[in-house]
Design an enzyme around this catalytic site. Structure first.
Site: not given
Ligand code: AMP
Length: 402
Positions: A7, A93, A182, A243, A386
């Site tokens: 990642n 990823r 996601h 956010r 993940e």
């Protein structure tokens, strides 16, 4: 076979090496992170089962950082494999695959070009993903590399749910639509949930809430995503660490016209200074916000209330979208660990079919059902993974699976 999962961010590389077994088992042999790539004070933290290796390093670029990862994996106190040739495939990823990638893909020049074409939609994420892919391919040119996209799981969402009500040409000519993110996490917990419910995924309807530093919620019908809260970018929807989530777009015009902000300042405000941090004034980290609320901070209490209220509204909306829900799934750092947030979110949803069991909700870790026995809808807590999902996709595609 051994699969390295990577990642790659703008200044970091996170990685995990998996030994893949029969039936999709994925055991972690080692994992780690190189941080502050291209900056002063670069560091590698590498962990294997028997040892941990933390060192200051010189990592002016991602290529050098990858060489450090390979060195940590193959040599030194926490080595996990004897040589680079023991890595059979690499899974990357990738954040944005737009409409081009509905599934994970074997990386070739055409795929690299397609990821490049998505850069305008994810200017902060896709470029470092590409740098990582190129650096890893340069070091390991003879093994398959597979791209696994955060957006891919949501490609089953239909136009009535993914289009914004703005001129249609903006979609056809500029790709402005909701994509969702996601996806790897929502897909992983959906599969685990179906197994826990002992139902075929194709007959399972779920609402999956990924609540981490970023947050999103997805309606899953028959194993496929039919709606999700993140939009063209990862800013829409739920309240997140920094956010804002959903906001009246006219607030932006107001900030620009009345407060004289420019586009970059508004971008920074909504992406990095809002959410839990902006509301509480304390932190983007839910644990700290909860601590501040317990210590009497009114704004921290309000931040938690707004977080749970927004989440509850989406659960109600997606219950309507699905018509029949088999389970609500909580995952991500907050969803997995905070009984308090789960409790506040589900309070008042009993008439919709969500009945928490207070004792089960407060109990220990791992995948579990925290609904009351009589609850018409199960409420599951499932730790997401993940990396394991990326490793499985990579192993499947690398060995020629569809
Ligand atoms: P993630 O991005 O999935 O690693 O999740 C990070 C978020 O999970 C942060 O906001 C953490 O504060 C939150 N988190 C982790 N453990 C807990 C906990 N026990 N209670 C509340 N929030 C938690």
């Amino acid at each position: 076979m051994n699969v390295l999962v990577v990642n790659c961010g703008s200044s970091s590389i996170k990685y995990s090496l998996f030994a893949m077994g029969e039936g999709g088992s994925a055991d972690v042999l080692a994992s780690g992170i190189v941080e502050r790539i291209g900056e002063a004070g670069s560091r590698i933290r590498h962990e294997a089962a028997h040892a941990t290796d933390v060192r200051d390093v010189t990592a002016p670029d991602h290529q050098t950082a990858f060489a450090l990862v390979v060195e940590a994996l193959t040599r030194g106190p926490a080595a996990a494999i004897s040589e680079l040739a023991r890595i059979d495939a690499v899974g990357h990823r990738c954040v944005h695959g737009a409409e081009r990638f509905a599934e994970s893909a074997l990386v070739d020049e055409e795929v690299i070009g397609a990821i490049e074409a998505c850069v305008p939609l994810a200017p902060l994420h896709n470029p470092p993903n590409l740098i990582g892919i190129r650096a890893a391919m340069a070091l390991m040119p003879d093994v398959p590399h597979v791209g696994v996209f955060d957006t891919a799981f949501h490609q089953t969402i239909r136009p009535h749910a993914f289009l914004y009500a703005i001129p249609y040409d903006l979609y056809t000519e500029h790709g402005i639509r909701r994509y969702g993110f996601h996806g790897t996490s929502h897909r992983y917990v959906s599969q685990v949930a179906a197994a826990m419910l002992d139902r075929p995924p194709a007959e399972t309807n779920l609402i999956t809430a990924h609540l981490g530093n970023g947050c999103s919620i997805t309606a899953v019908r028959g194993g496929a995503s039919v709606d999700t809260s993140l939009g063209m970018t990862p800013l829409e929807g739920l309240v997140m660490g920094t956010r804002s989530g959903d906001i009246d777009p006219a607030v932006i015009f107001h900030l620009m016209r009345t407060l004289g902000m420019n586009v970059d300042q508004v971008d920074d405000l909504l992406n990095r200074r809002s959410g839990l941090l902006g509301l509480s004034g304390v932190s983007n980290d839910m644990r700290e916000v909860i601590r501040a609320a317990e210590a009497g901070s009114r704004r921290a209490r309000l931040a938690i209330e707004i977080f749970c209220y927004r989440l509850k509204k989406y659960i109600g909306a997606y219950t309507a979208v699905l018509g029949r829900v088999d389970a609500l799934v909580f995952t991500g750092g907050i969803g997995e660990n905070s009984a308090d947030i789960r409790g506040r979110t589900c309070a008042g949803l009993q008439r919709l079919g969500y009945v928490l069991d207070a004792d089960r909700n407060a109990a220990a870790h791992g995948s579990r059902d925290v609904a009351a026995a009589e609850s018409p809808i199960r409420i599951l807590v499932i730790p997401t993974d993940e990396e394991a999902m990326i490793a499985r996709d990579t192993a499947r595609i690398a060995t020629g699976g569809a």
